[in-house]
Design an enzyme around this catalytic site. Structure first.
Site, PDB file in Angstrom:
ATOM      1  N   GLY A  59      -1.697  -3.204   4.964  1.00  0.00           N
ATOM      2  CA  GLY A  59      -2.503  -3.873   3.937  1.00  0.00           C
ATOM      3  C   GLY A  59      -2.186  -5.359   3.861  1.00  0.00           C
ATOM      4  O   GLY A  59      -3.093  -6.207   3.869  1.00  0.00           O
ATOM      5  N   THR A 119       7.218  -1.315   7.436  1.00  0.00           N
ATOM      6  CA  THR A 119       6.807  -0.045   6.844  1.00  0.00           C
ATOM      7  C   THR A 119       7.847   1.007   7.165  1.00  0.00           C
ATOM      8  O   THR A 119       8.268   1.116   8.316  1.00  0.00           O
ATOM      9  CB  THR A 119       5.428   0.450   7.342  1.00  0.00           C
ATOM     10  OG1 THR A 119       5.399   1.889   7.245  1.00  0.00           O
ATOM     11  CG2 THR A 119       5.147   0.096   8.779  1.00  0.00           C
ATOM     12  N   ASP A 132       7.216   3.995   7.204  1.00  0.00           N
ATOM     13  CA  ASP A 132       6.500   5.070   7.913  1.00  0.00           C
ATOM     14  C   ASP A 132       6.497   4.857   9.433  1.00  0.00           C
ATOM     15  O   ASP A 132       6.183   5.775  10.182  1.00  0.00           O
ATOM     16  CB  ASP A 132       5.047   5.144   7.429  1.00  0.00           C
ATOM     17  CG  ASP A 132       4.940   5.655   6.009  1.00  0.00           C
ATOM     18  OD1 ASP A 132       5.984   5.959   5.406  1.00  0.00           O
ATOM     19  OD2 ASP A 132       3.814   5.752   5.494  1.00  0.00           O
ATOM     20  N   HIS A 178      10.787   8.100  -3.436  1.00  0.00           N
ATOM     21  CA  HIS A 178      11.205   6.714  -3.223  1.00  0.00           C
ATOM     22  C   HIS A 178      12.690   6.552  -2.930  1.00  0.00           C
ATOM     23  O   HIS A 178      13.128   5.443  -2.610  1.00  0.00           O
ATOM     24  CB  HIS A 178      10.768   5.854  -4.414  1.00  0.00           C
ATOM     25  CG  HIS A 178       9.283   5.728  -4.491  1.00  0.00           C
ATOM     26  ND1 HIS A 178       8.491   6.725  -4.994  1.00  0.00           N
ATOM     27  CD2 HIS A 178       8.449   4.754  -4.068  1.00  0.00           C
ATOM     28  CE1 HIS A 178       7.215   6.358  -4.912  1.00  0.00           C
ATOM     29  NE2 HIS A 178       7.164   5.172  -4.345  1.00  0.00           N
ATOM     30  N   ARG A 214      13.212   4.892   0.256  1.00  0.00           N
ATOM     31  CA  ARG A 214      12.987   3.452   0.399  1.00  0.00           C
ATOM     32  C   ARG A 214      14.061   2.629  -0.281  1.00  0.00           C
ATOM     33  O   ARG A 214      14.038   1.403  -0.226  1.00  0.00           O
ATOM     34  CB  ARG A 214      11.627   3.085  -0.214  1.00  0.00           C
ATOM     35  CG  ARG A 214      10.496   3.518   0.635  1.00  0.00           C
ATOM     36  CD  ARG A 214       9.212   2.769   0.440  1.00  0.00           C
ATOM     37  NE  ARG A 214       8.939   2.149  -0.815  1.00  0.00           N
ATOM     38  CZ  ARG A 214       7.752   2.191  -1.419  1.00  0.00           C
ATOM     39  NH1 ARG A 214       6.764   2.881  -0.879  1.00  0.00           N
ATOM     40  NH2 ARG A 214       7.552   1.548  -2.527  1.00  0.00           N
TER      41      ARG A 214
HETATM   42  O1  F6P Z   1       3.595   3.216   3.277  1.00  0.00           O
HETATM   43  C1  F6P Z   1       4.873   3.432   2.888  1.00  0.00           C
HETATM   44  C2  F6P Z   1       4.945   4.432   1.790  1.00  0.00           C
HETATM   45  O2  F6P Z   1       6.304   4.627   1.559  1.00  0.00           O
HETATM   46  C3  F6P Z   1       4.208   5.741   2.062  1.00  0.00           C
HETATM   47  O3  F6P Z   1       4.929   6.635   2.832  1.00  0.00           O
HETATM   48  C4  F6P Z   1       3.937   6.224   0.658  1.00  0.00           C
HETATM   49  O4  F6P Z   1       2.797   7.032   0.623  1.00  0.00           O
HETATM   50  C5  F6P Z   1       3.707   4.984  -0.093  1.00  0.00           C
HETATM   51  O5  F6P Z   1       4.387   3.954   0.578  1.00  0.00           O
HETATM   52  C6  F6P Z   1       4.141   5.069  -1.525  1.00  0.00           C
HETATM   53  O6  F6P Z   1       3.812   3.890  -2.171  1.00  0.00           O
HETATM   54  P1  F6P Z   1       4.093   3.573  -3.701  1.00  0.00           P
HETATM   55  O7  F6P Z   1       5.365   2.788  -3.749  1.00  0.00           O
HETATM   56  O8  F6P Z   1       2.929   2.774  -4.119  1.00  0.00           O
HETATM   57  O9  F6P Z   1       4.240   4.864  -4.439  1.00  0.00           O
END
Ligand code: F6P
Length: 362
Positions: A118, A139, A141, A286, A289
């Site tokens: 994006g 990313t 992903d 999350h 992440r």
């Molecule tokens: O694109 C990365 C990602 O971690 C996806 O795997 C997941 O669907 C999305 O982001 C979640 O995003 P958000 O932080 O908006 O919930």
């Protein structure tokens, strides 16, 4: 000429973003004596009254090992499709000229945009409007075709693998089927690599639609051979052969991108129709992440940050840094956003997993 570089982090955060920022600042200031400013909260920082801060060597001290982004991020500020209220209704409006004016008003010469699909699409559109832009892919992903790997991805795989290791003992003690939902919207990289590393029994990925009967057979076969528990890793974007991705929130209510989630519970429910076994669902969400990046991700992100500045020095705009083999190189941003990097259902990784006895529900 002494340049001013603006850097923005957009989209979802991921471990390694701070290493990129540090790499950019250290190279721009230390090697070129340029100035660096950080745009706050993604492209939202260039909408309305600009939000930004000066980035000095001191301001990036101690951030290499920190997760997230010191600049903040957002996946809401797409200036080419920005929601504004008009006569009680929300309309999507192109306010990109405001972003360009704000950028120029800051005295910036070049924009480094760090983000996923994006963010890079926005960067490419700004480049087409005449803004000198350099992209850095991000990313967890790992679904961008133009680079062999993105930073943050290995950290996510390590987090999921550790979770799978921990879930084994409790699954075994209770003889349960443990369904673990992981991230991966369009690509099942996190699921397949952590599944292999964490000794999963079933891995469900978006690239291979699953048949619940095949999953039950795989779990049953394990039980008959004496293993009375199973670990099932499910990517959030996986779907049954006759089903669809499970959404928590539809695109129209979530800034144009559906929020996925819930496939883990669906698989667990489906399992009870053909399996007499207790199931539990774990959604890692999350967690994948958050926190400190692995050494690999710190190094890759640092290399990307340094290279982004060198692209500016070479006046190569509209380009994105990328890893090809062992080498950091660059590609056109337009090419980078054109194709997804997805797991090949007949590729070596899937066939290896199947040889190890892992089922993909096919
Ligand atoms: O694109 C990365 C990602 O971690 C996806 O795997 C997941 O669907 C999305 O982001 C979640 O995003 P958000 O932080 O908006 O919930």
């Amino acid at each position: 000429m002494r340049k001013t570089i603006a850097i923005v982090t957009g989209g979802g955060d991921c471990p390694g973003l701070n290493a990129v920022i540090r790499g950019v600042v250290r190279t721009a200031i230390g090697r070129h004596d340029w100035r660096v400013i950080g745009i706050e909260d993604g492209f939202e920082g260039l909408i309305g009254k600009p939000r930004w801060r000066e980035l000095t060597l001191a301001s990036v001290r101690g951030i290499l090992q920190r997760g997230g982004t010191i600049l903040g991020t957002s996946n809401r500020g797409n200036p080419f499709s920005f929601p504004v209220q008009h006569e009680g209704r929300t309309e999507m409006v192109d306010i990109s000229s405001q972003v360009v004016d704000n950028f120029r008003g800051l005295g910036a010469d070049v924009l480094i945009a760090v983000g996923g699909d994006g963010t890079l699409k926005i960067a490419q559109s700004l480049y087409q409007l005449g803004l000198p832009v350099v992209g850095v892919p991000k990313t967890i992903d790992n679904d961008l075709r133009a680079t062999d790997i993105t930073f943050g991805y290995q950290t996510a795989v390590a987090i999921v693998t550790e979770a799978l290791d921990r879930l084994h003992s409790t699954a075994e003690s209770h003889q349960r089927a443990m369904v673990v939902e992981v991230m991966g919207r369009d690509a099942g990289w996190i699921a397949i690599e952590s599944g292999i590393a964490g000794s999963a029994d079933v891995i469900l990925i978006p690239e291979i639609p699953y048949d619940i009967k095949r999953i039950c057979q795989a779990v049953e076969k394990r039980r008959n051979s004496g293993s009375r528990f199973s670990i099932i890793v499910v990517a959030e974007g996986a779907a049954a052969i006759d089903g669809q991705k499970v959404e928590q929130q539809q695109a129209e209510n979530n800034f144009g991108v559906a929020r996925l989630g819930g496939i883990g519970h669906l698989v667990a429910d489906q399992l009870t129709t053909c399996l007499d076994m207790e199931t539990r669902v774990v959604i890692l969400g999350h967690l994948q992440r958050g926190g400190t990046p692995t050494p690999f991700d710190r190094i890759l992100a640092s290399r990307f940050g340094v290279r982004a500045v060198e692209l500016i020095a070479a006046e190569k705009f509209g380009r994105m840094v990328a890893l090809k083999g062992q080498q950091v190189t660059d590609v056109a941003i337009s090419q980078a956003v054109a194709q997804l990097n997805r797991v090949d259902p007949e590729g070596e990784l899937v066939l290896t997993a199947e040889a190890l006895g892992i089922s993909f529900g096919r």
